[in-house]
Design a protein around this motif. Structure first.
Motif, PDB file in Angstrom:
ATOM      1  N   UNK A  48      19.372  15.451 -21.183  1.00 15.02           N
ATOM      2  CA  UNK A  48      18.305  14.522 -20.806  1.00 15.02           C
ATOM      3  C   UNK A  48      17.353  15.192 -19.801  1.00 15.02           C
ATOM      4  N   UNK A  49      16.067  15.116 -20.096  1.00 14.92           N
ATOM      5  CA  UNK A  49      15.039  15.631 -19.187  1.00 14.92           C
ATOM      6  C   UNK A  49      14.019  14.528 -18.906  1.00 14.92           C
ATOM      7  N   UNK A  50      13.536  14.467 -17.672  1.00 14.67           N
ATOM      8  CA  UNK A  50      12.509  13.499 -17.292  1.00 14.67           C
ATOM      9  C   UNK A  50      11.225  14.259 -16.995  1.00 14.67           C
ATOM     10  N   UNK A  51      10.157  13.892 -17.685  1.00 14.97           N
ATOM     11  CA  UNK A  51       8.881  14.583 -17.502  1.00 14.97           C
ATOM     12  C   UNK A  51       7.791  13.605 -17.083  1.00 14.97           C
ATOM     13  N   UNK A  52       6.949  14.074 -16.191  1.00 16.28           N
ATOM     14  CA  UNK A  52       5.818  13.265 -15.730  1.00 16.28           C
ATOM     15  C   UNK A  52       4.687  13.312 -16.753  1.00 16.28           C
ATOM     16  N   UNK A  73      15.725  13.029 -24.684  1.00 17.33           N
ATOM     17  CA  UNK A  73      17.122  13.347 -24.959  1.00 17.33           C
ATOM     18  C   UNK A  73      17.159  14.244 -26.189  1.00 17.33           C
ATOM     19  N   UNK A  74      17.687  15.439 -25.999  1.00 22.47           N
ATOM     20  CA  UNK A  74      17.688  16.436 -27.084  1.00 22.47           C
ATOM     21  C   UNK A  74      16.268  16.657 -27.602  1.00 22.47           C
ATOM     22  N   UNK A  75      15.332  16.707 -26.631  1.00 21.98           N
ATOM     23  CA  UNK A  75      13.913  16.997 -26.894  1.00 21.98           C
ATOM     24  C   UNK A  75      13.169  15.890 -27.644  1.00 21.98           C
ATOM     25  N   UNK A  76      13.785  14.714 -27.780  1.00 20.73           N
ATOM     26  CA  UNK A  76      13.109  13.583 -28.416  1.00 20.73           C
ATOM     27  C   UNK A  76      12.875  12.473 -27.383  1.00 20.73           C
ATOM     28  N   UNK A  77      11.668  11.839 -27.393  1.00 16.01           N
ATOM     29  CA  UNK A  77      11.418  10.751 -26.440  1.00 16.01           C
ATOM     30  C   UNK A  77      12.469   9.646 -26.578  1.00 16.01           C
ATOM     31  N   UNK A  78      13.087   9.271 -25.435  1.00 19.94           N
ATOM     32  CA  UNK A  78      14.175   8.291 -25.476  1.00 19.94           C
ATOM     33  C   UNK A  78      13.975   7.146 -24.490  1.00 19.94           C
ATOM     34  N   UNK A  79      12.992   7.261 -23.616  1.00 17.98           N
ATOM     35  CA  UNK A  79      12.745   6.194 -22.647  1.00 17.98           C
ATOM     36  C   UNK A  79      11.478   6.472 -21.867  1.00 17.98           C
ATOM     37  N   UNK A  80      11.009   5.458 -21.168  1.00 22.73           N
ATOM     38  CA  UNK A  80       9.812   5.618 -20.341  1.00 22.73           C
ATOM     39  C   UNK A  80       9.861   4.640 -19.178  1.00 22.73           C
TER      40      UNK A  80
END
Length: 382
Positions: free
Chosen positions: A2-6, A62-69
């Motif tokens: 999981x990665x969080x990006x601005x 998550x796994x390079x796919x958008x999963x939340x915002x």
């Protein structure tokens, strides 16, 4: 992973807007028009809301796919009942059914607010003028309504497992216009005659040729009538100008009603058609074909038999306190009668605070039934 990006640019914002489309499709939700969402959420856009806050958008992958915002922000304008020195907000929260993704988003939001010196986070809250609060916690099988949150059932669990607690609930009310209580309508007419004996009472529709002036009346009464309602953001002139431009395509002259007593505006009622009924087959896209559909279905294109949507929302019903008891009933029943004449079958009245007993009891007497509930959550920032 999981990665969080601005969100840093227009392309990121587009991903932010599109992120929940997969969730909407799974649960049968109708997406808003993408072009409208992009305009409303663009900090460089026309909305005056961005002058009154400091905000940031995050997307979870998550796994390079958008999963939340999530959007997190601090407000520079007063919010009734909230200490802005201590409180920050989150909103536009959407997430797959994955607690790890949700927790990472909330952690990022709390980090941002902690840096701003905030002690508590409250939400979901829309930073726009619409004053939308909460996560939907029941009524999931009911009609989707314009400018009202709609969420899968598991959002409540994600918030509570992430440590959030209830702050307050809001209700949405359902009206079957074919089954409106005739006795209340007749009583409202008697009340109207009694008030007319005490002074000059006029209930009139808005003049669409002077819609800016009419909406300024709406603004002034709204600010006065809602000045003690928790969570209210009072409107200034820039706000009402933006609101007027945004609502103009869906406003109907007959469903904007203004009450005047001795030539002074004292109450307002605004009903709008449910745009989700109109855009349900557009998948968020507004191309030339869909523009024609939109105008046709809203009755903006003349035709022998003007097309009508069947559902609508009572967006605003506000009366100055000293006139509230009688004129509130008159405006509500007038809007219901007009809705029936225009061919509407169902309406939603929303949102009302759970502790606003006066308006909730009035709605019940008028035949309204609570059919959706939205919960605002809070959490201490440590």
């Amino acid at each position: 992973m999981i990665k969080i990006r601005e969100v840093e640019n227009k392309r990121d914002l587009e991903k932010f807007v599109e992120m929940p489309y997969g969730i909407y499709k799974e649960y049968g939700f109708i997406p808003l028009l993408k072009i409208m969402e992009m305009e409303n959420l663009d900090p460089k856009g026309k909305s005056p809301a961005f002058k009154k806050m400091e905000l940031i958008y995050y997307i979870a992958y998550k796994n390079d796919k958008p999963a939340g915002r999530i959007c997190v922000y601090t407000a520079k304008h007063p919010v009734v009942g909230i200490d802005l020195e201590k409180v920050g907000f989150f909103g536009y929260f959407e997430c797959i059914n994955d607690l790890d993704v949700a927790q990472r988003l909330f952690e990022k939001a709390e980090e941002f607010l902690k840096e701003k010196g905030k002690k508590e986070i409250i939400g979901p809250a829309s930073f726009a003028y619409d004053g939308l609060w909460g996560v939907q916690i029941d009524g999931f099988n009911r009609m989707q309504m314009i400018m009202i949150p709609f969420h899968p059932h598991y959002y409540k669990d994600l918030l509570e497992k992430a440590g959030f607690n209830k702050k307050i609930d809001f209700f949405a009310w359902h009206f079957n216009l074919d089954d409106a209580p005739i006795e209340r309508i007749e009583k409202a007419k008697k009340i109207e005659n009694i008030i007319k004996e005490k002074g000059k009472l006029l209930i009139r529709k808005a003049n669409m040729k002077k819609i800016r002036e009419e909406m300024e009346i709406v603004r002034k009464i709204y600010n006065k009538a809602w000045e003690n309602n928790w969570g209210t953001v009072l409107l200034d002139e820039d706000d009402i100008e933006y609101i007027t431009e945004e609502l103009k395509p869906v406003l109907i002259e007959e469903t904007v009603q203004i009450a005047e007593f001795n030539d002074q505006p004292v109450g307002i009622a605004v009903g709008i058609p449910n745009i989700f009924e109109v855009i349900k087959d557009m998948n968020g896209k507004l191309n030339l074909k869909n523009i024609f559909k939109l105008l046709y279905r809203l009755g903006k294109i003349p035709y022998k038999r003007r097309p009508r949507v069947k559902t609508g929302r009572i967006l605003i019903l506000g009366v100055l306190e000293e006139y509230r008891e009688g004129i509130g009933v008159i405006l509500a029943t007038r809007l219901m009668e007009i809705g029936r004449k225009l061919g509407y079958k169902e309406a939603e009245g929303s949102l009302t605070l759970e502790n606003n007993y006066a308006i909730n009891n009035l709605i019940k007497r008028l035949g309204g039934k609570p059919y959706k509930k939205f919960r605002v959550y809070c959490k201490e920032i440590k």
